[in-house]
Design a protein around this motif. Sequence first.
Motif, PDB file in Angstrom:
ATOM      1  N   ASP A   1      53.414 -74.529 164.056  1.00  0.00           N
ATOM      2  CA  ASP A   1      52.237 -74.200 164.386  1.00  0.00           C
ATOM      3  C   ASP A   1      51.507 -75.050 164.850  1.00  0.00           C
ATOM      4  OD1 ASP A   1      53.389 -72.106 163.301  1.00  0.00           O
ATOM      5  OD2 ASP A   1      52.103 -71.649 161.587  1.00  0.00           O
TER       6      ASP A   1
ATOM      7  N   HIS B   1      53.689 -65.604 162.564  1.00  0.00           N
ATOM      8  CA  HIS B   1      55.076 -65.864 161.955  1.00  0.00           C
ATOM      9  C   HIS B   1      55.814 -64.596 162.064  1.00  0.00           C
ATOM     10  CE1 HIS B   1      52.543 -69.236 159.606  1.00  0.00           C
ATOM     11  NE2 HIS B   1      53.244 -69.604 160.662  1.00  0.00           N
TER      12      HIS B   1
ATOM     13  N   TYR C   1      47.503 -66.006 162.146  1.00  0.00           N
ATOM     14  CA  TYR C   1      48.811 -66.904 161.804  1.00  0.00           C
ATOM     15  C   TYR C   1      49.993 -65.850 161.172  1.00  0.00           C
ATOM     16  CZ  TYR C   1      46.981 -71.557 162.188  1.00  0.00           C
ATOM     17  OH  TYR C   1      46.339 -72.718 162.922  1.00  0.00           O
ATOM     18  N   ASP C   2      49.467 -64.904 160.510  1.00  0.00           N
ATOM     19  CA  ASP C   2      50.323 -64.002 159.947  1.00  0.00           C
ATOM     20  C   ASP C   2      51.189 -63.321 160.937  1.00  0.00           C
ATOM     21  OD1 ASP C   2      49.806 -64.450 157.362  1.00  0.00           O
ATOM     22  OD2 ASP C   2      48.403 -62.849 157.196  1.00  0.00           O
TER      23      ASP C   2
ATOM     24  N   THR D   1      57.409 -65.735 165.202  1.00  0.00           N
ATOM     25  CA  THR D   1      58.151 -66.950 165.338  1.00  0.00           C
ATOM     26  C   THR D   1      59.500 -67.242 164.288  1.00  0.00           C
ATOM     27  OG1 THR D   1      56.660 -68.080 163.784  1.00  0.00           O
ATOM     28  CG2 THR D   1      56.374 -68.415 166.229  1.00  0.00           C
ATOM     29  N   LEU D   2      58.948 -66.474 163.262  1.00  0.00           N
ATOM     30  CA  LEU D   2      60.122 -66.205 162.029  1.00  0.00           C
ATOM     31  C   LEU D   2      61.162 -65.188 162.095  1.00  0.00           C
ATOM     32  CD1 LEU D   2      57.791 -67.587 159.149  1.00  0.00           C
ATOM     33  CD2 LEU D   2      59.420 -69.164 160.617  1.00  0.00           C
TER      34      LEU D   2
ATOM     35  N   ASN E   1      53.676 -75.962 159.309  1.00  0.00           N
ATOM     36  CA  ASN E   1      53.140 -74.730 159.468  1.00  0.00           C
ATOM     37  C   ASN E   1      51.939 -74.416 158.140  1.00  0.00           C
ATOM     38  OD1 ASN E   1      54.660 -74.237 161.624  1.00  0.00           O
ATOM     39  ND2 ASN E   1      56.087 -72.757 160.603  1.00  0.00           N
TER      40      ASN E   1
END
Length: 348
Positions: free
Chosen positions: A160, A133, A129-130, A136-137, A283
Amino acid sequence: MIIQNAKDKAFLEESEMRFRQFLLGVAAATLALAVNAQQPIVIKFSHVVAVDTPKGKAAEFFAAKAAELTKGRVKVEVYPNSQLYKDKEELEALQLGAVQMLAPALSKFGPLGVKEFEVFDLPYILDGYDDLHKVTLGPVGHQLLAKLEPKGIKGLAYWDNGFKSFSANRPLHTPADFKGLKMRIQSSKVLEEEIRALGGLPQVMAFSEVYNALMTGVVDGTENPISNFYTQKMHEVQKHLSVTNHGYLGYAVIVNKKFWEGLPADIRGQLESAMEQATRYANQIAQVENDQALEAVRKSGKTVIYVPTKDEKAALRKALLPVHQKVEGRIGKDVIQAVYKEVGFKAN
Ligand code: LMR
């Protein structure tokens, strides 16, 4: 006015009647305006998964927040489980304005002509997930959403879900186990190449049809995050699940651009705040939901869950990494390189 004769009298009566009609008209228009002012703006939010999933829960959260922050001026109606539209149809419905909001999986934008989103389908490109992100971020995620605008679509956020596992009615430990298996995939050319790289036969199919197709043997296996696998009851019709985490599946929350930009500015601002909060919520829960779903599958006792060994993982990775190069022309080398850079991807 002094009434002198019958003609004057008739004229007076008619004028009064007209004036009364005018007053009635004004009253009716005022009433209509008042009623309209009280009618909430309706946002139809259609999606294809169960309510009890990361996306299903986040959609409900957004609906509640939108009502709260706009003080009831907006009503978000959530239609889960392909109740209104299946995958491909929902995108058409959004463009036509029949629904206003969706959160399709990122793998579903290819048929719309925005192939760059298939970068998320590249096997092993994101290691958790890191990494996700960071994309996506960050600027890459932002630039990808902007590519939807010429299609009349505005991307608001990424939500997510999780990393995918393979399932079938036979154990899937090494690439050789996939040989000849008909594997259901989403409508992504990258996923087609992924299955081919394993010697399987990719079958594109709408999400709502997967359970039946697995049950009747139209397809032999599939891939999905466990939250989708469990909530669609795929564990009832798949004997083996390999926790491979070989790729990512998540969402872009999108709206009909014209509708969104036509909203009063104050309402749009309140909805943006609701979306920010719903995104944080989505998320936060995604990983937990998937972990709990895996536990639920285990408890059901219907599917054997297998975690590949280090060597098996390495063999899968070796078989799947060539897909990156194979689809470079489709996704765009620049997009792939931008994601590599963002997450520090290394092939070895
Ligand atoms: C699928 O079709 O497998 C997924 O995209 C469903 C979803 O929306 O999570």
